[in-house]
Design an enzyme around this catalytic site. Structure first.
Site, PDB file in Angstrom:
ATOM      1  N   LYS A 122      -5.784  11.887 -31.106  1.00  0.00           N
ATOM      2  CA  LYS A 122      -5.930  11.848 -32.569  1.00  0.00           C
ATOM      3  C   LYS A 122      -7.020  10.872 -33.022  1.00  0.00           C
ATOM      4  O   LYS A 122      -7.396  10.857 -34.200  1.00  0.00           O
ATOM      5  CB  LYS A 122      -4.589  11.513 -33.214  1.00  0.00           C
ATOM      6  CG  LYS A 122      -3.553  12.615 -33.022  1.00  0.00           C
ATOM      7  CD  LYS A 122      -2.179  12.212 -33.483  1.00  0.00           C
ATOM      8  CE  LYS A 122      -1.193  13.371 -33.317  1.00  0.00           C
ATOM      9  NZ  LYS A 122      -1.074  13.843 -31.915  1.00  0.00           N
ATOM     10  N   TYR A 146      -3.291   7.336 -38.716  1.00  0.00           N
ATOM     11  CA  TYR A 146      -2.996   6.897 -37.349  1.00  0.00           C
ATOM     12  C   TYR A 146      -4.218   7.082 -36.463  1.00  0.00           C
ATOM     13  O   TYR A 146      -4.640   6.164 -35.748  1.00  0.00           O
ATOM     14  CB  TYR A 146      -1.801   7.668 -36.798  1.00  0.00           C
ATOM     15  CG  TYR A 146      -1.620   7.512 -35.311  1.00  0.00           C
ATOM     16  CD1 TYR A 146      -1.403   6.260 -34.744  1.00  0.00           C
ATOM     17  CD2 TYR A 146      -1.672   8.619 -34.458  1.00  0.00           C
ATOM     18  CE1 TYR A 146      -1.245   6.103 -33.377  1.00  0.00           C
ATOM     19  CE2 TYR A 146      -1.514   8.473 -33.093  1.00  0.00           C
ATOM     20  CZ  TYR A 146      -1.302   7.220 -32.557  1.00  0.00           C
ATOM     21  OH  TYR A 146      -1.155   7.065 -31.200  1.00  0.00           O
TER      22      TYR A 146
END
Length: 334
Positions: free
Chosen positions: A127, A135
């Site tokens: 991510k 995040y």
């Protein structure tokens, strides 16, 4: 490499930390393994399982640099696994995520310098590549901090690298325990965000072994990415519960359809090795003339083609439903 050494794991009571501790105790003879985390109950529970004489348990938060520095006295190697990692929670509590994932990362770096730690590896996530959620953005910032820390190190011995990988089978809060809980509760259907969704897939054991290997192959400044299979979320749901229907609930805030571990923008920095990729630093590292096409073990990699990307939907390696179940069953028995 770890025999007779002192090793500290931030976030050490998590799924990764416990598995890392297990592998260290079974394969090496470390002088000390220091578990650094903020949850006293989890430390108490872990200490009842791992009670070897070499184990040490430190209550502390990565936001607290002074406590970190005390815990790192005489430490040789650090694994930075502590993070606020749940995407929706981070979206609704952005400053808390920044304090832990960015400020905490800098505190780890500073404490490593203060104590002359030899090597530190920070765990990252897919991510962090082209992030669309907070995040991922904080982990991208963390990755940049750890890579740049090699410049701050200068002639000091401390070296920093990053290990980036995808979804970890069976980790706390991940999709497998969530699906299994619903199945055990007698649910008639499993929630699916989008039938097209794909993810990278790695077992806890493989993730731990990859990090262990990276300590030996790192120069400092690399981002290591393992070659791991992709999966479709629908295939995972069917593998766990072939008789249950699927309910499409839509993508949650901050989610992607597909995850990326290497973007095409980083292709000019990326080398392919037999079982992994390594992204070399985008900045020139002062006082470090490393050839990142050859790792510290002398293994040679090849530059990837310009425009190359490594994402969960263009991955040549896919896990079948049987392979998914084998990985899940092996992880639960590990």
């Amino acid at each position: 490499m770890f025999n007779g050494k002192n090793i500290l794991i931030t976030g050490g009571t998590g799924s990764f930390g416990k598995t890392y501790t297990k592998v260290l105790l079974e394969n090496y003879k470390p002088n000390k393994i220091i578990i650094y985390s903020r949850d006293e109950l989890k430390q108490f529970e872990m200490s009842s399982i791992f009670n070897s004489n070499c184990m040490r348990y430190f209550i502390g938060d990565v936001r607290d640099k002074e406590r970190l520095s005390v815990a790192m006295r005489d430490v040789d190697f650090v694994i930075h696994a502590a993070a606020m990692k749940h995407v929706p929670v981070a979206e609704y509590n952005p400053m808390e995520c920044i304090k832990t994932n960015i400020h905490g990362a800098q505190n780890v770096i500073d404490a490593c310098f203060e104590n002359g730690v030899k090597k530190c590896i920070a765990l990252s996530t897919d991510k962090a590549c082209n992030p669309v959620n907070l995040y991922g953005a904080t982990k991208l910032a963390s990755d940049k901090l750890f890579v740049a820390a090699n410049n701050i190190a200068g002639n000091k011995q401390t070296r920093f690298s990053v290990t980036r990988y995808g979804n970890v089978v069976g980790s706390r809060g991940s999709v497998v325990p969530f699906f299994k809980k619903l199945i055990a509760q007698g649910s008639k259907e499993l929630p699916i965000t989008d039938t097209r969704m794909t993810r990278f897939w790695i077992s806890l054991e493989d993730g731990v072994k990859f990090v262990l290997s990276n300590f030996e192959r790192m120069h400092g400044g690399e981002i290591f990415i393992p070659k791991i299979p992709s999966m479709k979320i629908t295939n995972l749901a069917h593998a766990l519960a072939p008789n249950l229907s699927h309910k499409i609930i839509g993508i949650r805030a901050g989610e992607k359809l597909h995850e990326i571990m290497i973007s095409s923008d980083d292709s000019h920095l990326t080398y392919e090795f037999e079982n992994y990729y390594a992204i070399s630093p985008s900045i020139k590292l002062v006082d470090q003339e490393s050839d990142f096409s050859i790792n510290a073990l002398g293994e040679k990699g090849q530059k990837v083609k310009d425009g190359f990307s490594y994402s969960s939907d263009n991955n040549p390696q896919w896990a079948s439903e049987k392979e998914l179940l084998d990985i899940i069953n092996h992880t639960e028995g590990f």
